[in-house]
Each structure stands twice: as C-alpha cells, then as structure tokens.
Design a protein around this motif. Structure first.
Motif, PDB file in Angstrom:
ATOM      1  N   LYS A   1       0.837  -1.199   0.000  1.00 34.41           N
ATOM      2  CA  LYS A   1       0.000   0.000   0.000  1.00 34.41           C
ATOM      3  C   LYS A   1       0.875   1.253   0.000  1.00 34.41           C
ATOM      4  O   LYS A   1       0.645   2.184  -0.764  1.00 34.41           O
ATOM      5  CB  LYS A   1      -0.919  -0.013   1.217  1.00 34.41           C
ATOM      6  N   ARG A   2       1.862   1.281   0.888  1.00 33.97           N
ATOM      7  CA  ARG A   2       2.816   2.387   0.952  1.00 33.97           C
ATOM      8  C   ARG A   2       4.181   1.846   1.360  1.00 33.97           C
ATOM      9  O   ARG A   2       4.280   0.902   2.144  1.00 33.97           O
ATOM     10  CB  ARG A   2       2.364   3.445   1.965  1.00 33.97           C
ATOM     11  N   ASP A   3       5.218   2.457   0.853  1.00 32.95           N
ATOM     12  CA  ASP A   3       6.597   2.097   1.179  1.00 32.95           C
ATOM     13  C   ASP A   3       7.264   3.375   1.679  1.00 32.95           C
ATOM     14  O   ASP A   3       7.576   4.275   0.892  1.00 32.95           O
ATOM     15  CB  ASP A   3       7.289   1.538  -0.059  1.00 32.95           C
ATOM     16  N   ILE A   4       7.449   3.479   2.996  1.00 33.44           N
ATOM     17  CA  ILE A   4       7.826   4.746   3.629  1.00 33.44           C
ATOM     18  C   ILE A   4       9.221   4.645   4.237  1.00 33.44           C
ATOM     19  O   ILE A   4       9.499   3.748   5.047  1.00 33.44           O
ATOM     20  CB  ILE A   4       6.808   5.124   4.726  1.00 33.44           C
ATOM     21  N   VAL A   5      10.104   5.556   3.869  1.00 31.40           N
ATOM     22  CA  VAL A   5      11.416   5.665   4.498  1.00 31.40           C
ATOM     23  C   VAL A   5      11.268   6.491   5.773  1.00 31.40           C
ATOM     24  O   VAL A   5      10.706   7.590   5.756  1.00 31.40           O
ATOM     25  CB  VAL A   5      12.433   6.323   3.546  1.00 31.40           C
ATOM     26  N   VAL A   6      11.757   5.957   6.884  1.00 34.34           N
ATOM     27  CA  VAL A   6      11.675   6.652   8.176  1.00 34.34           C
ATOM     28  C   VAL A   6      12.951   7.467   8.348  1.00 34.34           C
ATOM     29  O   VAL A   6      14.035   6.910   8.506  1.00 34.34           O
ATOM     30  CB  VAL A   6      11.501   5.660   9.340  1.00 34.34           C
ATOM     31  N   GLU A   7      12.820   8.767   8.336  1.00 37.95           N
ATOM     32  CA  GLU A   7      13.986   9.651   8.374  1.00 37.95           C
ATOM     33  C   GLU A   7      14.254  10.226   9.758  1.00 37.95           C
ATOM     34  O   GLU A   7      15.127  11.086   9.920  1.00 37.95           O
ATOM     35  CB  GLU A   7      13.793  10.773   7.352  1.00 37.95           C
ATOM     36  N   LEU A   8      13.525   9.783  10.775  1.00 34.33           N
ATOM     37  CA  LEU A   8      13.750  10.267  12.126  1.00 34.33           C
ATOM     38  C   LEU A   8      15.106   9.800  12.635  1.00 34.33           C
ATOM     39  O   LEU A   8      15.496   8.644  12.420  1.00 34.33           O
ATOM     40  CB  LEU A   8      12.654   9.749  13.070  1.00 34.33           C
ATOM     41  N   PRO A   9      15.849  10.662  13.324  1.00 32.48           N
ATOM     42  CA  PRO A   9      17.159  10.250  13.856  1.00 32.48           C
ATOM     43  C   PRO A   9      16.985   9.237  14.977  1.00 32.48           C
ATOM     44  O   PRO A   9      15.967   9.200  15.667  1.00 32.48           O
ATOM     45  CB  PRO A   9      17.762  11.564  14.370  1.00 32.48           C
ATOM     46  N   ARG A  10      17.990   8.401  15.157  1.00 29.43           N
ATOM     47  CA  ARG A  10      18.001   7.450  16.272  1.00 29.43           C
ATOM     48  C   ARG A  10      18.818   8.054  17.425  1.00 29.43           C
ATOM     49  O   ARG A  10      19.762   8.787  17.178  1.00 29.43           O
ATOM     50  CB  ARG A  10      18.619   6.126  15.827  1.00 29.43           C
ATOM     51  N   LEU A  11      18.528   7.689  18.660  1.00 23.82           N
ATOM     52  CA  LEU A  11      17.407   6.911  19.156  1.00 23.82           C
ATOM     53  C   LEU A  11      16.134   7.742  19.062  1.00 23.82           C
ATOM     54  O   LEU A  11      16.163   8.953  19.304  1.00 23.82           O
ATOM     55  CB  LEU A  11      17.638   6.459  20.594  1.00 23.82           C
ATOM     56  N   ARG A  12      15.017   7.105  18.792  1.00 29.65           N
ATOM     57  CA  ARG A  12      13.782   7.823  18.506  1.00 29.65           C
ATOM     58  C   ARG A  12      12.942   7.999  19.761  1.00 29.65           C
ATOM     59  O   ARG A  12      12.826   7.083  20.576  1.00 29.65           O
ATOM     60  CB  ARG A  12      13.008   7.076  17.415  1.00 29.65           C
TER      61      ARG A  12
ATOM     62  N   ALA B   1       7.591  10.270  22.130  1.00 30.94           N
ATOM     63  CA  ALA B   1       6.803  11.428  22.555  1.00 30.94           C
ATOM     64  C   ALA B   1       7.012  12.643  21.660  1.00 30.94           C
ATOM     65  O   ALA B   1       6.319  13.651  21.821  1.00 30.94           O
ATOM     66  CB  ALA B   1       7.167  11.798  23.999  1.00 30.94           C
ATOM     67  N   SER B   2       7.934  12.552  20.697  1.00 30.35           N
ATOM     68  CA  SER B   2       8.240  13.717  19.862  1.00 30.35           C
ATOM     69  C   SER B   2       7.121  13.992  18.865  1.00 30.35           C
ATOM     70  O   SER B   2       6.358  13.095  18.481  1.00 30.35           O
ATOM     71  CB  SER B   2       9.553  13.497  19.115  1.00 30.35           C
ATOM     72  N   ALA B   3       7.042  15.239  18.412  1.00 29.38           N
ATOM     73  CA  ALA B   3       6.022  15.635  17.444  1.00 29.38           C
ATOM     74  C   ALA B   3       6.210  14.894  16.128  1.00 29.38           C
ATOM     75  O   ALA B   3       5.232  14.481  15.483  1.00 29.38           O
ATOM     76  CB  ALA B   3       6.071  17.139  17.225  1.00 29.38           C
ATOM     77  N   GLU B   4       7.467  14.729  15.704  1.00 30.04           N
ATOM     78  CA  GLU B   4       7.747  14.065  14.426  1.00 30.04           C
ATOM     79  C   GLU B   4       7.324  12.593  14.471  1.00 30.04           C
ATOM     80  O   GLU B   4       6.749  12.065  13.513  1.00 30.04           O
ATOM     81  CB  GLU B   4       9.235  14.175  14.089  1.00 30.04           C
ATOM     82  N   PHE B   5       7.618  11.932  15.588  1.00 31.44           N
ATOM     83  CA  PHE B   5       7.236  10.529  15.764  1.00 31.44           C
ATOM     84  C   PHE B   5       5.719  10.383  15.679  1.00 31.44           C
ATOM     85  O   PHE B   5       5.196   9.518  14.974  1.00 31.44           O
ATOM     86  CB  PHE B   5       7.754  10.031  17.113  1.00 31.44           C
ATOM     87  N   ASN B   6       5.009  11.265  16.373  1.00 26.24           N
ATOM     88  CA  ASN B   6       3.552  11.149  16.422  1.00 26.24           C
ATOM     89  C   ASN B   6       2.879  11.576  15.129  1.00 26.24           C
ATOM     90  O   ASN B   6       1.796  11.086  14.792  1.00 26.24           O
ATOM     91  CB  ASN B   6       3.023  11.940  17.610  1.00 26.24           C
ATOM     92  N   SER B   7       3.525  12.460  14.373  1.00 26.55           N
ATOM     93  CA  SER B   7       2.998  12.817  13.061  1.00 26.55           C
ATOM     94  C   SER B   7       3.023  11.603  12.124  1.00 26.55           C
ATOM     95  O   SER B   7       2.042  11.312  11.431  1.00 26.55           O
ATOM     96  CB  SER B   7       3.813  13.961  12.458  1.00 26.55           C
ATOM     97  N   LEU B   8       4.146  10.879  12.140  1.00 28.49           N
ATOM     98  CA  LEU B   8       4.245   9.672  11.319  1.00 28.49           C
ATOM     99  C   LEU B   8       3.295   8.596  11.846  1.00 28.49           C
ATOM    100  O   LEU B   8       2.690   7.854  11.061  1.00 28.49           O
ATOM    101  CB  LEU B   8       5.685   9.170  11.300  1.00 28.49           C
ATOM    102  N   LYS B   9       3.145   8.531  13.160  1.00 26.82           N
ATOM    103  CA  LYS B   9       2.226   7.548  13.755  1.00 26.82           C
ATOM    104  C   LYS B   9       0.794   7.787  13.291  1.00 26.82           C
ATOM    105  O   LYS B   9       0.059   6.838  12.984  1.00 26.82           O
ATOM    106  CB  LYS B   9       2.326   7.621  15.277  1.00 26.82           C
ATOM    107  N   ARG B  10       0.384   9.058  13.212  1.00 27.02           N
ATOM    108  CA  ARG B  10      -0.970   9.364  12.727  1.00 27.02           C
ATOM    109  C   ARG B  10      -1.125   8.985  11.259  1.00 27.02           C
ATOM    110  O   ARG B  10      -2.160   8.443  10.852  1.00 27.02           O
ATOM    111  CB  ARG B  10      -1.262  10.852  12.926  1.00 27.02           C
ATOM    112  N   GLU B  11      -0.107   9.272  10.456  1.00 26.53           N
ATOM    113  CA  GLU B  11      -0.160   8.932   9.028  1.00 26.53           C
ATOM    114  C   GLU B  11      -0.287   7.424   8.825  1.00 26.53           C
ATOM    115  O   GLU B  11      -1.129   6.951   8.050  1.00 26.53           O
ATOM    116  CB  GLU B  11       1.095   9.456   8.326  1.00 26.53           C
ATOM    117  N   LEU B  12       0.542   6.677   9.535  1.00 23.66           N
ATOM    118  CA  LEU B  12       0.492   5.222   9.410  1.00 23.66           C
ATOM    119  C   LEU B  12      -0.805   4.665   9.991  1.00 23.66           C
ATOM    120  O   LEU B  12      -1.374   3.710   9.458  1.00 23.66           O
ATOM    121  CB  LEU B  12       1.695   4.604  10.124  1.00 23.66           C
ATOM    122  N   GLY B  13      -1.277   5.280  11.074  1.00 25.26           N
ATOM    123  CA  GLY B  13      -2.527   4.829  11.675  1.00 25.26           C
ATOM    124  C   GLY B  13      -3.686   4.939  10.708  1.00 25.26           C
ATOM    125  O   GLY B  13      -4.541   4.047  10.649  1.00 25.26           O
TER     126      GLY B  13
END
Length: 265
Positions: free
Chosen positions: A218-229, A232-244
């Motif tokens: 359905k989608r093939d998404i590269v995760v560009e967030l730096p490690r360690l992730r 609670a970050s805004a970027e993490f939760n933005s991607l979480k909403r998209e994937l959700g």
C-alpha cells in the motif's frame, strides 16, 4: 548505496481449499539493500507473515521470484535466520545448548562453539542463565535465547515474525533496544513483521504497509527520524498518525469483508 540484498519480484501466493481460492499475496515487488531494517506493517490477514515465510523459503510463492543474498530462494537456507514469536527453543536443552545446537549440526569444532556461545551469552546478557532450561526463563529471556541461536549461525539476513508480540510493554522496549544495538553492531539485514505502528517507527529504516487480502504494498515509507527515537516527539507522532490512517483503512476493509461473508452464509 548498499547492494540489493533481497529482491521480491512479481510475487503472488494463492492458497487453495476444496471450495475456493484465497489470494494472500498479489504482485509484491520489493528491493531491500544490505543492512537495512525493514518492518512489514498491517492488520491481521494482510499477508505479512506469508511474505516473510516466502522469503524464508518455508512456503514458496505461487508465482514470481525471491532472491536473497544473490541466490534464488527455493527453500530455507543458512543465509536467512528466522526468529519466531513462539521462541521455538528445545525445552530439554539448557540455554547454552540451545544456542550451540546449530553450530554442532554444522560440525564446528567444540572450542569454536564454546567461544561463539560465550560471546553471544555476553552480548545478550545471558551469562548468568547459561545452565538454565527454557521453563525457568521469562518470556523476554527466552526470546533473547532464540535471537542468540539465530545469531550463532551468522546469517547475514534476519527474518523476525512478531518476535516481541507476546511480551509486556517494558520487556518489549528493552528487547527493541537490544535488537537495535545488535543490528548496529553486526550490520544485519532485518525484515521484521509487526502489527504495532509504534514498534515499526521505533525500529525501522523503512516501513512497508500492506493491504488487507490480497496483500499488496500500500505504501513504502522511508523513516527519516534520527536514532534513538523519542515516541513522545512531534515528528514521531505525526508519522504515527499517518500510518494509523493507512492501517485503519485496511482494518475497515477487513471488517466490511467479514460482514459481506457473513451475509452470504
């Protein structure tokens, strides 16, 4: 750019019963470079484990081809190590004997086996448990042993089928961190099946979202967030909403399909 380590080309999988055919996978195409950490994400029934088993060589596709480490997959092979959710340990063997089993089957000299096992016991913090049996271990410890047994064979590719799915939240996070440490150290290519959106974002370089049956990409998404992730970050939760949203669409399709089948019955 790393060389392609796993190629999935035009893969379809059809399961046949007496009354009907079920298309589990349809036209899957993926190229996974060496050293990449890939999560297959989607609801139950989307073919995540079916695709992983095809790559492992346990259940070959009905059509299409899979190449791993430069070889056509025609069955299980030593270049692909598999970690299951159910641990799959021998209950009559101690921790060290479980880890050593594959090396003994290969005929490795005992001194080399002992050295390899000791290294893995230290790497996975299992040294104090080497003489214990699986029944004496927690779920998290059993999964550490299962991972160590696969690592002992030094397979360049690790296939993991929801390995932390049955664990409590704290143990799960600890093992996720352990896995990331091992992956960074040993440079394995990992394909990891999960239905947890947060787990996929926390672990993966890349998330492949699959559709409900027939399973396609359905989608093939590269995760560009730096490690360690930071979950609670805004970027993490933005991607979480998209994937959700993507996963919920497929869950709704699953629900609608169940209603339709119930009406037919």
């Amino acid at each position: 750019m790393s060389a392609t380590h796993i190629t999935v080309r035009g893969v379809n999988k059809v399961f046949k019963t007496d009354s009907r055919e079920v298309v589990a996978l349809k036209d899957i195409n993926l190229e996974i470079p060496q050293g990449q950490f890939v999560c297959l994400l989607g609801p139950s029934g989307c073919g995540k484990s079916t695709l992983l088993n095809a790559i492992a060589g346990f259940a070959l596709p009905s059509s299409g081809e899979i190449h791993a480490d430069g070889k056509l997959v025609t069955g299980p092979g030593p270049e692909r190590g598999m970690v299951f959710q159910e641990y799959a340990l021998f209950p009559w063997m101690t921790v060290e004997k479980n880890i050593a089993f594959g090396l003994e089957i290969k005929g490795m000299p005992q001194a080399q086996i002992d050295q390899k096992v000791d290294q893995l016991l230290a790497m996975l913090s299992l040294g104090d448990f080497k003489h214990r049996f699986p029944k004496d271990l927690s779920g998290g410890m059993r999964q550490r042993v299962a991972i160590a047994r696969v690592l002992a064979l030094d397979s360049p590719i690790m296939l993991m089928d929801e390995p932390f799915g049955a664990l409590d939240a704290l143990t799960r996070r600890n093992l996720q961190d352990e896995l990331l440490r091992i992956w960074a150290e040993l440079k394995k290519t990992i394909i990891f099946v999960t239905h947890s959106i947060e787990e996929a974002i926390y672990l993966a370089d890349r998330i492949v979202v699959m559709t409900y049956r027939p399973g396609t990409v359905k989608r093939d998404i590269v995760v560009e967030l730096p490690r360690l992730r930071d979950p609670a970050s805004a970027e993490f939760n933005s991607l979480k909403r998209e994937l959700g949203q993507l996963v919920m669409e497929e869950q709704q399709r699953h629900h609608n399909d169940e209603i339709r089948l119930a009406a037919v019955d």
